[in-house]
Design a protein around this motif. Structure first.
Motif, PDB file in Angstrom:
ATOM      1  N   ARG B   3      32.909 -96.292   8.045  1.00  0.00           N
ATOM      2  CA  ARG B   3      33.419 -94.998   8.301  1.00  0.00           C
ATOM      3  C   ARG B   3      34.733 -94.905   8.624  1.00  0.00           C
ATOM      4  N   ILE B   4      35.533 -94.015   7.804  1.00  0.00           N
ATOM      5  CA  ILE B   4      36.844 -93.692   8.049  1.00  0.00           C
ATOM      6  C   ILE B   4      36.979 -91.920   8.106  1.00  0.00           C
ATOM      7  N   GLU B   5      37.767 -91.939   9.532  1.00  0.00           N
ATOM      8  CA  GLU B   5      37.805 -90.469   9.606  1.00  0.00           C
ATOM      9  C   GLU B   5      39.491 -90.473   9.722  1.00  0.00           C
ATOM     10  N   ASN B   6      39.802 -89.386   8.989  1.00  0.00           N
ATOM     11  CA  ASN B   6      41.214 -88.861   9.241  1.00  0.00           C
ATOM     12  C   ASN B   6      42.340 -89.877   9.532  1.00  0.00           C
ATOM     13  N   LEU B   7      42.140 -90.844   8.634  1.00  0.00           N
ATOM     14  CA  LEU B   7      43.042 -92.246   8.744  1.00  0.00           C
ATOM     15  C   LEU B   7      44.262 -91.703   7.919  1.00  0.00           C
ATOM     16  N   THR B   8      45.441 -91.923   9.071  1.00  0.00           N
ATOM     17  CA  THR B   8      46.881 -91.850   8.668  1.00  0.00           C
ATOM     18  C   THR B   8      47.748 -93.158   8.904  1.00  0.00           C
ATOM     19  N   LYS B   9      48.514 -93.619   7.823  1.00  0.00           N
ATOM     20  CA  LYS B   9      49.384 -94.539   8.037  1.00  0.00           C
ATOM     21  C   LYS B   9      50.420 -94.491   7.072  1.00  0.00           C
ATOM     22  N   THR B  10      51.719 -94.850   7.740  1.00  0.00           N
ATOM     23  CA  THR B  10      52.980 -94.569   7.044  1.00  0.00           C
ATOM     24  C   THR B  10      53.689 -95.775   7.155  1.00  0.00           C
ATOM     25  N   LEU B  17      48.567 -92.986   3.733  1.00  0.00           N
ATOM     26  CA  LEU B  17      47.204 -92.337   3.662  1.00  0.00           C
ATOM     27  C   LEU B  17      47.708 -91.122   4.917  1.00  0.00           C
ATOM     28  N   ASP B  18      47.051 -90.095   4.411  1.00  0.00           N
ATOM     29  CA  ASP B  18      47.315 -88.933   4.890  1.00  0.00           C
ATOM     30  C   ASP B  18      45.913 -88.272   5.139  1.00  0.00           C
ATOM     31  N   GLY B  19      45.263 -88.769   6.364  1.00  0.00           N
ATOM     32  CA  GLY B  19      44.051 -88.177   6.757  1.00  0.00           C
ATOM     33  C   GLY B  19      42.822 -88.465   5.929  1.00  0.00           C
ATOM     34  N   LEU B  20      42.966 -89.661   5.366  1.00  0.00           N
ATOM     35  CA  LEU B  20      41.897 -90.094   4.737  1.00  0.00           C
ATOM     36  C   LEU B  20      40.552 -90.224   5.409  1.00  0.00           C
ATOM     37  N   SER B  21      39.414 -89.783   4.737  1.00  0.00           N
ATOM     38  CA  SER B  21      38.237 -89.849   5.184  1.00  0.00           C
ATOM     39  C   SER B  21      37.156 -90.389   4.218  1.00  0.00           C
ATOM     40  N   LEU B  22      36.221 -91.321   4.630  1.00  0.00           N
ATOM     41  CA  LEU B  22      35.352 -92.293   3.707  1.00  0.00           C
ATOM     42  C   LEU B  22      34.147 -92.561   4.414  1.00  0.00           C
ATOM     43  N   HIS B  23      33.204 -92.737   3.539  1.00  0.00           N
ATOM     44  CA  HIS B  23      31.847 -93.016   4.449  1.00  0.00           C
ATOM     45  C   HIS B  23      31.002 -93.850   3.346  1.00  0.00           C
ATOM     46  N   VAL B  24      30.711 -95.035   3.844  1.00  0.00           N
ATOM     47  CA  VAL B  24      29.824 -95.838   2.959  1.00  0.00           C
ATOM     48  C   VAL B  24      28.551 -96.047   3.698  1.00  0.00           C
ATOM     49  N   LEU B  47      39.976-101.695   6.731  1.00  0.00           N
ATOM     50  CA  LEU B  47      38.749-102.044   6.888  1.00  0.00           C
ATOM     51  C   LEU B  47      38.573-103.393   7.347  1.00  0.00           C
ATOM     52  N   ALA B  48      39.580-104.281   6.726  1.00  0.00           N
ATOM     53  CA  ALA B  48      39.372-105.731   6.766  1.00  0.00           C
ATOM     54  C   ALA B  48      40.009-106.214   8.229  1.00  0.00           C
ATOM     55  N   GLY B  49      40.530-105.125   9.035  1.00  0.00           N
ATOM     56  CA  GLY B  49      41.049-105.479  10.186  1.00  0.00           C
ATOM     57  C   GLY B  49      42.522-105.882  10.378  1.00  0.00           C
ATOM     58  N   VAL B  58      38.789 -95.869  12.171  1.00  0.00           N
ATOM     59  CA  VAL B  58      38.231 -96.962  11.273  1.00  0.00           C
ATOM     60  C   VAL B  58      37.169 -97.717  11.963  1.00  0.00           C
ATOM     61  N   SER B  59      35.772 -97.745  11.361  1.00  0.00           N
ATOM     62  CA  SER B  59      34.737 -98.433  12.046  1.00  0.00           C
ATOM     63  C   SER B  59      33.775 -98.843  11.164  1.00  0.00           C
ATOM     64  N   ILE B  60      33.022-100.075  11.586  1.00  0.00           N
ATOM     65  CA  ILE B  60      32.046-100.449  10.758  1.00  0.00           C
ATOM     66  C   ILE B  60      31.090-100.592  11.922  1.00  0.00           C
ATOM     67  N   ASP B  61      29.702-100.102  11.610  1.00  0.00           N
ATOM     68  CA  ASP B  61      28.583-100.005  12.488  1.00  0.00           C
ATOM     69  C   ASP B  61      28.957 -99.447  13.869  1.00  0.00           C
TER      70      ASP B  61
END
Lengths: 656, 295
Positions: B3-10, B17-24, B47-49, B58-61
């Motif tokens: 689960r990725i919610e509103n991920l931002t990285k500069t 990344l500008d507010g990326l959200s992703l669900h698997v 996701l790989a930490g 950014v979370s897994i389980d």
């Protein structure tokens, strides 16, 4: 897992870099152990001498290893700071950042501790050489075989570990060697870890490690130079403390200085424990900062020159400042001391080095967009310079213009060269003069110096930048006040001023001469006197060369009386001298026509100059530092009129 | 699961990344697609930490991933650029990874042996001497032998020959089916992903553009071939707001349309224009990706 060390990773890192400890061990065995056991016991390089060098960490191999091995370990174990691909792999391991850091730290420590431990075990094996070392009075070492080894080296090394007559590679001494070595290597490992934690390049890490090692000395030196040039009355002050900063910062500087031994008596702290504590604190501090930096740095910064933007900006600024100063001095010198050249150099140097530093920081030639920040950096540099000018050109809260009131002064000390009270010990190296006339004359000279400070400042700048005027000398003045406090000033004065203001005559007063040799006033402190009579007199009067007089208070008293009388006469003679004086008549009925140049006259205690022109008796005294301090000093005294001393020597030592 | 919610990285002022959200979902194979520089690798590294996010989760389980050793023991990550310890043979690297993962109870030596035999790599040879494809194979063997619960693959099939690719995907699918392995693949090879992914996320400029199950995605985008009588043309502007034209191309008298909308509605509206020819053509994932990005 809530542990600091990941054992599989630790084992793997040790296995990967086994070459480092293996190579260290090989070098230790080949360069230290084998030569020591195979040494010719009758030669200069005896096993006993070697083991002393090794155990005191003054062996060049140990000093070199202490720098290189830990730095190599740090570079090898933290590759993920230098390489983005490696960073991805290491960070993806099931190991958190704390474990990664401390595991590599442990691996690095093992890389130098294990070889040192094995070396220590080898040093415990009794040496077959018959040469032994015994430590005598005052820890002066004597060897059973001829040796040129400086005995005074040991007095600062062994501390309480050695009893008189003990063979040196005993368990306590080797254990102390192991502890000292681990501390020294550990400090350099901490330095390497700090460097790799903030940089992303091995080259930059090596540079940073080199600079950080001397950073306190550089900072102090910079402040000292600013004081030297800008604060009237503090010339040379900071340089007096540079030695101590270097001693306290890291063991290699201390080891190399101790090896030279001639500055060993400048160690003002008794014993070695303060230095070891300092090393430990420096090491702990660097490990702490390194750990913080490693844990905080972002993975995406791997491979960048400096991993932290604020530090990058600071380093660029510092480099630009250094370039500014060097360029300013260069242009000023090239333009005959011109102030315009000074400021032109400032601007050009700052701008050029700023862009160069940005190129290094960004690892690209395309840094023209950084011109936007040049204004901020340049403005900050200008602000600092103006602040420095503002602070140093004022009276500095009375520092520049203060001369104490006569009634407040208990004593003065003046000289035209070293030592200054900053690096000398009262009672041991000098005594304050209490003669009121000398005090009054000193105050008068001091006021004259202050009144002429405008011209003297300009003169000093001109002498440094153009080199076309005669050199200057340091002239320290110290006052001991009635309340026990001391006030120190040091001025850089041209010789002409020293002559015209009467300083040349003042410093040759008998009271001033004796203030620099307090042992002359207390023969009980003299352990022995080593005297070299000029060859023509030794031949004429059948005297041995050299003559060693020692161990007898009564003899010392009568000899010192003769020497004191000659010192007083020599001081009078020196006062009579002037530029290009041709005649000098001594009570020794020897008339010498000598064309003396001013430098030889002004510095007649510089042996190499004076020997060329006139006969001098050299007296080297081994003096107890004080009645209660069991430490020996070597004091040198050269007198150019030695009538009474010569008579005494003829009475006691002339051969039939 | 992921689960990725509103991920931002500069990075130094550049927003990756500008507010990326992703669900698997657990036990699914998720394909992350995007043009070069869209932010796929950056997202995977979170996701790989490896990366710490500036904002977002950014979370897994349900557990945050950054600097989480326990979670990293469950995640297998094969980056685009591989790193092995210098001068290490495959056996040496294997021994190290076995020791590293065994305390977590993750290493499967039997699987390692089987995969090694299957791929036919020489264990005694230095990894640095392997070709790029062989190194990728070795990386797969190591990753799969650690029995991950989550597998992150960044450009996984670059350099692999078709036979090896087949073997790799079969292994992945087998693990998904038997162990509930969750896989996230970032790749430009959309043809292969078409055949393996359950869900797809299309990233544009650091944001999620479209995230759908693959079947649903294809169900919503259609490639239509229509032709009208000479002198007539279709009034596609009258299709209405529920139908979005992603691409239009005229080839002689035939118009090729790629549209987004409900299948029945699209058919009804276009047939209402009385075309001479109406043909609904199959659409590949690659075409969906291209037309979505061109739009």
């Amino acid at each position: 897992m809530k542990t600091f060390i990941n054992i599989p990773l630790l084992i793997e890192q040790c296995k990967r870099f086994w070459v480092i400890p293996a190579l260290s061990m090989l070098v230790y065995v080949l360069a230290i152990v084998v030569p020591m056991y195979a040494a010719d016991p009758t030669g200069w390089n005896t096993a006993a001498r070697m083991i002393t060098m090794v155990l005191s960490m003054n062996h060049p191999v140990m000093i070199t290893a202490m720098v290189l091995v830990p730095l190599a370990a740090a570079m090898a174990l933290f590759p993920y700071h230098f390489n983005g691909v490696a960073n991805t792999a290491f960070t993806a391991f099931p190991v958190n950042k704390k474990q990664l850091f401390f595991t590599n730290l442990a691996a690095g420590a093992l890389m130098f501790i294990v070889p040192l431990f094995l070396l220590s075990l080898l040093l415990l094996i009794p040496i077959t050489s018959p040469a032994t070392i015994t430590l005598g009075e005052g820890y002066v070492a004597s060897f059973s075989h001829p040796s040129r080894f400086n005995p005074h080296l040991t007095q600062h090394i062994w501390g309480n570990f050695v009893r008189r007559g003990q063979i040196l590679n005993s368990f306590p001494i080797v254990a102390a060697f192991f502890g000292r070595s681990v501390l020294g290597f550990g400090l350099y490992f901490a330095l390497g870890v700090l460097a790799v934690s903030i940089t992303g390049s091995r080259v930059i890490a090596a540079l940073v490690a080199g600079i950080v090692a001397f950073l306190p000395a550089i900072v102090l030196g910079t402040i000292a130079v600013i004081f030297d040039f800008y604060v009237f009355g503090s010339s040379g002050h900071g340089m007096f403390f540079l030695d101590e900063v270097l001693y306290f910062m890291h063991p290699v500087t201390m080891g190399s200085i101790l090896t030279q031994s001639w500055r060993a008596n400048h160690l003002t702290v008794g014993g070695m424990w303060p230095y070891y504590l300092s090393y430990f604190l420096v090491m702990a501090g660097m490990f702490g900062v390194g750990a913080f930096a490693c844990l905080r740095r972002a993975a995406e910064r791997a491979g960048e020159t400096i991993a932290f933007t604020p530090i990058k900006n600071v380093l660029v600024f510092i480099m630009s400042l250094a370039g500014m100063v060097i360029s300013g001095v260069f242009f000023m010198t090239m333009m005959q001391g011109s102030r315009f050249g000074y400021y032109l150099g400032f601007v050009l140097g700052f701008v050029i080095i700023y862009f160069l530093a940005q190129m290094i920081a960004e690892k690209t030639f395309h840094v023209w967009h950084k011109v936007r920040k040049l204004g901020i950096f340049g403005g900050t540099a200008l602000g600092l310079y103006l602040l420095m000018l503002g602070i140093t050109h004022g009276a500095m809260f009375g520092f520049v213009t203060r001369v104490p009131q006569a009634g407040d002064i208990a004593g003065v000390y003046i000289w035209h060269d070293w030592p200054s009270p900053h690096n000398a010990t009262e009672g041991t190296d000098f005594k304050f003069i209490t003669d009121r006339q000398i005090i009054a004359r000193t105050m008068g000279v001091h006021e004259e110096i202050i009144a002429a400070r405008g011209n003297l400042r300009s003169y000093m700048w001109a002498s440094v930048t153009t080199g076309r005027v005669p050199a200057t000398d340091l002239f320290p003045i110290s006052y001991r006040l009635q309340n026990g406090r001391t006030i120190h000033r040091t001025y850089r004065l041209p010789h002409g001023f020293m002559r015209s203001s009467g300083i040349e005559y003042l410093i040759r007063e008998e009271a001033v001469t004796f203030s620099r040799h307090p042992e002359l006033l207390d023969p009980s402190r003299i352990l022995s006197l080593h005297m070299r009579v000029p060859h023509q007199f030794a031949t004429r009067y059948n005297l041995p060369v050299p003559i060693l007089v020692g161990g007898n208070y009564a003899i010392h008293t009568s000899l010192m009386e003769a020497i004191r009388r000659d010192v007083a006469i020599s001081a009078v003679n020196n006062r009579r001298r002037s530029l290009n004086e041709l005649h000098w008549i001594t009570h020794s009925s020897l008339s010498i026509d000598i064309n003396l140049d001013y430098m030889a006259v002004a510095e007649n205690f510089r042996l190499e100059h004076v020997r060329v022109y006139e006969p001098i008796m050299m007296i080297e005294g081994t003096v107890r530092a004080s009645a209660w301090q069991n430490q020996t000093l070597r004091r040198f005294l050269n007198i150019n009129d030695f009538t009474y001393t010569l008579a005494w020597l003829r009475e006691h030592y002339a051969r039939e | 699961m992921i689960r990725i919610e509103n991920l931002t990285k500069t990075f130094d002022g550049f927003t990756a990344l500008d507010g990326l959200s992703l669900h698997v979902k657990q036990g699914s194979i998720y394909g992350m697609v995007g043009v070069n520089g869209a932010g796929k690798t950056t997202a995977i590294k979170h996701l790989a930490g490896l990366y710490r996010q500036e904002s977002g989760d950014v979370s897994i389980d349900g557990a945050p991933v950054f600097d989480n050793a326990l979670l990293k023991s469950r995640v297998g990550y094969i980056p685009d650029e591989l790193y092995f310890f210098p001068f290490y043979t495959m056996r040496m690297q294997h021994n190290f990874l076995r020791r590293l993962y065994s305390p977590w109870g993750r290493w499967n030596e039997e699987r390692y042996g089987k995969m090694l035999a299957l791929m036919g790599l020489d264990e005694k040879r230095r990894l640095g001497k392997f070709s790029k494809g062989m190194q990728k194979q070795a990386a797969f063997i190591f990753a799969m032998s650690a029995m991950p619960d989550v597998l992150l693959l960044d450009e996984p099939i670059d350099g692999l020959d078709p036979l090896v690719r087949k073997v790799v995907f079969e292994l992945i699918i087998e693990d998904v089916a038997q162990r509930g392995l969750t896989v996230l693949i970032s790749s430009h090879n959309l043809k292969e992903m078409d055949g393996i992914c359950d869900a797809v996320g299309i990233i544009k400029a650091g944001r999620m553009g479209i995230e759908r199950d693959l079947d649903d995605l294809k169900a919503d985008v259609h490639k239509i071939q229509v032709a009208f009588p000479v002198g007539e043309a279709g009034e596609f502007s009258l299709l209405g707001p529920d139908i979005q034209i992603l691409h239009r191309e005229k080839r002689g008298g035939v118009e090729l349309l790629v549209v987004r909308g409900a299948h029945d509605l699209v058919e009804a509206k276009i047939k209402a224009m009385n075309p001479l020819l109406y043909d609904h053509l199959p659409l590949t994932l690659e075409e969906v990706f291209v037309y979505e990005n061109l739009h």
